[in-house]
Design a protein around this motif. Structure first.
Motif, PDB file in Angstrom:
ATOM      1  N   GLY A  12     -25.297  51.989   1.075  1.00 14.66           N
ATOM      2  CA  GLY A  12     -24.160  52.591   1.778  1.00 14.66           C
ATOM      3  C   GLY A  12     -24.439  52.813   3.252  1.00 14.66           C
ATOM      4  N   GLU A  13     -25.636  53.312   3.555  1.00 14.00           N
ATOM      5  CA  GLU A  13     -26.014  53.536   4.955  1.00 14.00           C
ATOM      6  C   GLU A  13     -26.060  52.216   5.724  1.00 14.00           C
ATOM      7  OE1 GLU A  13     -29.776  55.550   4.801  1.00 14.00           O
ATOM      8  OE2 GLU A  13     -28.900  57.364   3.936  1.00 14.00           O
ATOM      9  N   GLU A  14     -26.670  51.208   5.106  1.00 13.36           N
ATOM     10  CA  GLU A  14     -26.782  49.911   5.791  1.00 13.36           C
ATOM     11  C   GLU A  14     -25.421  49.250   5.957  1.00 13.36           C
ATOM     12  OE1 GLU A  14     -29.355  49.243   7.381  1.00 13.36           O
ATOM     13  OE2 GLU A  14     -30.852  50.473   6.389  1.00 13.36           O
ATOM     14  N   ALA A  15     -24.537  49.426   4.992  1.00 16.45           N
ATOM     15  CA  ALA A  15     -23.185  48.871   5.121  1.00 16.45           C
ATOM     16  C   ALA A  15     -22.452  49.530   6.290  1.00 16.45           C
ATOM     17  CB  ALA A  15     -22.410  49.059   3.819  1.00 16.45           C
ATOM     18  N   THR A  16     -22.601  50.846   6.418  1.00 16.31           N
ATOM     19  CA  THR A  16     -21.980  51.565   7.530  1.00 16.31           C
ATOM     20  C   THR A  16     -22.561  51.095   8.867  1.00 16.31           C
ATOM     21  OG1 THR A  16     -21.534  53.482   6.140  1.00 16.31           O
ATOM     22  CG2 THR A  16     -21.586  53.858   8.519  1.00 16.31           C
ATOM     23  N   GLU A  17     -23.876  50.936   8.917  1.00 22.83           N
ATOM     24  CA  GLU A  17     -24.519  50.462  10.152  1.00 22.83           C
ATOM     25  C   GLU A  17     -24.082  49.041  10.484  1.00 22.83           C
ATOM     26  OE1 GLU A  17     -28.723  51.162   9.698  1.00 22.83           O
ATOM     27  OE2 GLU A  17     -28.414  53.320   9.519  1.00 22.83           O
ATOM     28  N   THR A  18     -23.830  48.224   9.453  1.00 22.16           N
ATOM     29  CA  THR A  18     -23.335  46.861   9.687  1.00 22.16           C
ATOM     30  C   THR A  18     -21.948  46.910  10.315  1.00 22.16           C
ATOM     31  OG1 THR A  18     -24.668  45.950   7.882  1.00 22.16           O
ATOM     32  CG2 THR A  18     -22.731  44.676   8.549  1.00 22.16           C
ATOM     33  N   VAL A  19     -21.085  47.763   9.792  1.00 28.59           N
ATOM     34  CA  VAL A  19     -19.737  47.910  10.350  1.00 28.59           C
ATOM     35  C   VAL A  19     -19.813  48.369  11.804  1.00 28.59           C
ATOM     36  CG1 VAL A  19     -17.587  49.253  10.199  1.00 28.59           C
ATOM     37  CG2 VAL A  19     -18.623  48.303   8.126  1.00 28.59           C
ATOM     38  N   MET A  20     -20.663  49.357  12.067  1.00 29.21           N
ATOM     39  CA  MET A  20     -20.795  49.869  13.437  1.00 29.21           C
ATOM     40  C   MET A  20     -21.322  48.779  14.380  1.00 29.21           C
ATOM     41  SD  MET A  20     -22.062  53.762  12.443  1.00 29.21           S
ATOM     42  CE  MET A  20     -23.367  53.687  13.573  1.00 29.21           C
ATOM     43  N   ALA A  21     -22.285  47.992  13.914  1.00 26.31           N
ATOM     44  CA  ALA A  21     -22.823  46.917  14.752  1.00 26.31           C
ATOM     45  C   ALA A  21     -21.758  45.857  15.023  1.00 26.31           C
ATOM     46  CB  ALA A  21     -24.051  46.296  14.091  1.00 26.31           C
ATOM     47  N   LEU A  76     -28.996  45.196   5.095  1.00 26.20           N
ATOM     48  CA  LEU A  76     -28.064  45.345   3.981  1.00 26.20           C
ATOM     49  C   LEU A  76     -28.430  44.399   2.845  1.00 26.20           C
ATOM     50  CD1 LEU A  76     -25.509  46.529   2.710  1.00 26.20           C
ATOM     51  CD2 LEU A  76     -24.185  44.858   4.039  1.00 26.20           C
ATOM     52  N   TRP A  77     -28.657  43.132   3.177  1.00 31.39           N
ATOM     53  CA  TRP A  77     -29.035  42.157   2.147  1.00 31.39           C
ATOM     54  C   TRP A  77     -30.314  42.580   1.444  1.00 31.39           C
ATOM     55  CZ3 TRP A  77     -28.315  36.397   3.947  1.00 31.39           C
ATOM     56  CH2 TRP A  77     -26.963  36.161   4.222  1.00 31.39           C
ATOM     57  N   PHE A  78     -31.304  43.041   2.225  1.00 35.85           N
ATOM     58  CA  PHE A  78     -32.580  43.446   1.659  1.00 35.85           C
ATOM     59  C   PHE A  78     -32.384  44.562   0.637  1.00 35.85           C
ATOM     60  CE2 PHE A  78     -36.313  46.254   1.763  1.00 35.85           C
ATOM     61  CZ  PHE A  78     -37.282  45.363   1.317  1.00 35.85           C
ATOM     62  N   HIS A  79     -31.622  45.576   0.998  1.00 32.06           N
ATOM     63  CA  HIS A  79     -31.416  46.686   0.076  1.00 32.06           C
ATOM     64  C   HIS A  79     -30.577  46.258  -1.126  1.00 32.06           C
ATOM     65  CE1 HIS A  79     -33.018  48.874   3.515  1.00 32.06           C
ATOM     66  NE2 HIS A  79     -33.471  49.708   2.586  1.00 32.06           N
ATOM     67  N   CYS A  80     -29.660  45.338  -0.934  1.00 27.49           N
ATOM     68  CA  CYS A  80     -28.917  44.787  -2.079  1.00 27.49           C
ATOM     69  C   CYS A  80     -29.855  44.022  -3.013  1.00 27.49           C
ATOM     70  CB  CYS A  80     -27.778  43.883  -1.608  1.00 27.49           C
ATOM     71  SG  CYS A  80     -26.385  44.783  -0.887  1.00 27.49           S
ATOM     72  N   MET A  81     -30.849  43.355  -2.443  1.00 30.14           N
ATOM     73  CA  MET A  81     -31.815  42.640  -3.277  1.00 30.14           C
ATOM     74  C   MET A  81     -32.672  43.617  -4.094  1.00 30.14           C
ATOM     75  SD  MET A  81     -32.846  39.396  -0.919  1.00 30.14           S
ATOM     76  CE  MET A  81     -33.968  38.747  -2.154  1.00 30.14           C
ATOM     77  N   ILE A  82     -32.937  44.788  -3.550  1.00 30.96           N
ATOM     78  CA  ILE A  82     -33.650  45.814  -4.324  1.00 30.96           C
ATOM     79  C   ILE A  82     -32.788  46.232  -5.514  1.00 30.96           C
ATOM     80  CG2 ILE A  82     -34.522  48.187  -4.278  1.00 30.96           C
ATOM     81  CD1 ILE A  82     -35.350  47.635  -1.324  1.00 30.96           C
ATOM     82  N   ALA A  83     -31.488  46.403  -5.292  1.00 25.88           N
ATOM     83  CA  ALA A  83     -30.583  46.744  -6.395  1.00 25.88           C
ATOM     84  C   ALA A  83     -30.568  45.625  -7.433  1.00 25.88           C
ATOM     85  CB  ALA A  83     -29.176  47.009  -5.863  1.00 25.88           C
ATOM     86  N   LEU A  84     -30.485  44.382  -6.985  1.00 27.27           N
ATOM     87  CA  LEU A  84     -30.509  43.265  -7.928  1.00 27.27           C
ATOM     88  C   LEU A  84     -31.760  43.318  -8.794  1.00 27.27           C
ATOM     89  CD1 LEU A  84     -29.256  40.287  -5.717  1.00 27.27           C
ATOM     90  CD2 LEU A  84     -28.006  41.431  -7.554  1.00 27.27           C
TER      91      LEU A  84
END
Length: 133
Positions: free
Chosen positions: A54-63, A86-94
């Motif tokens: 969630g944090e990385e998604a928000t930072e992606t939007v801001m960037a 964001l991708w990295f943290h999504c890969m941790i979830a995967l």
């Protein structure tokens, strides 16, 4: 910025290598939460890595908004970096859920050539069919 190391086998191979590293950092595989950020996130459980997504998604939007406003090379680099996070943290979830990048790629391949509007309509139909069972 988009150069890949020589002999890497391409983006799919890079994602699979990264997934293997993440998998090796799982506490059940011997990953040490004292020495590994990935092991620490996985040990803390879904709330920890989902919060990071969630944090990385928000930072992606801001960037992306910054890139819209500035259009500078630095803003472009920032957006790429945030998407990588964001991708990295999504890969941790995967990894936590027993999935690999190949599963996501297979889904993208399945959707290739399908209109986004058509895909959304099909999901609604499948949802209604599932609800009536």
């Amino acid at each position: 910025m988009n150069a890949m190391p020589p002999g890497d086998g391409g983006p799919d191979a890079l994602l699979e290598r990264l997934a293997s590293v993440i998998e090796s950092r799982r506490p059940a595989q011997g990953g040490d939460p004292e020495k590994s950020y990935v092991a620490r996130l996985l040990q803390r459980g879904p709330d920890a890595f989902l919060k990071k997504i969630g944090e990385e998604a928000t930072e992606t939007v801001m960037a992306a908004k910054d890139l819209d406003a500035a259009g500078t090379p630095e803003a472009r680099r920032k957006l790429v970096g945030e998407v990588a996070d964001l991708w990295f943290h999504c890969m941790i979830a995967l990894a936590h859920y027993g999935l690999r990048p190949a599963d996501v790629i297979a889904e993208l391949v399945r959707r290739e050539g399908t209109s986004g509007i058509e895909e959304k309509a099909m999901r609604k139909v499948r949802g209604r069919e599932g609800a009536s069972d």
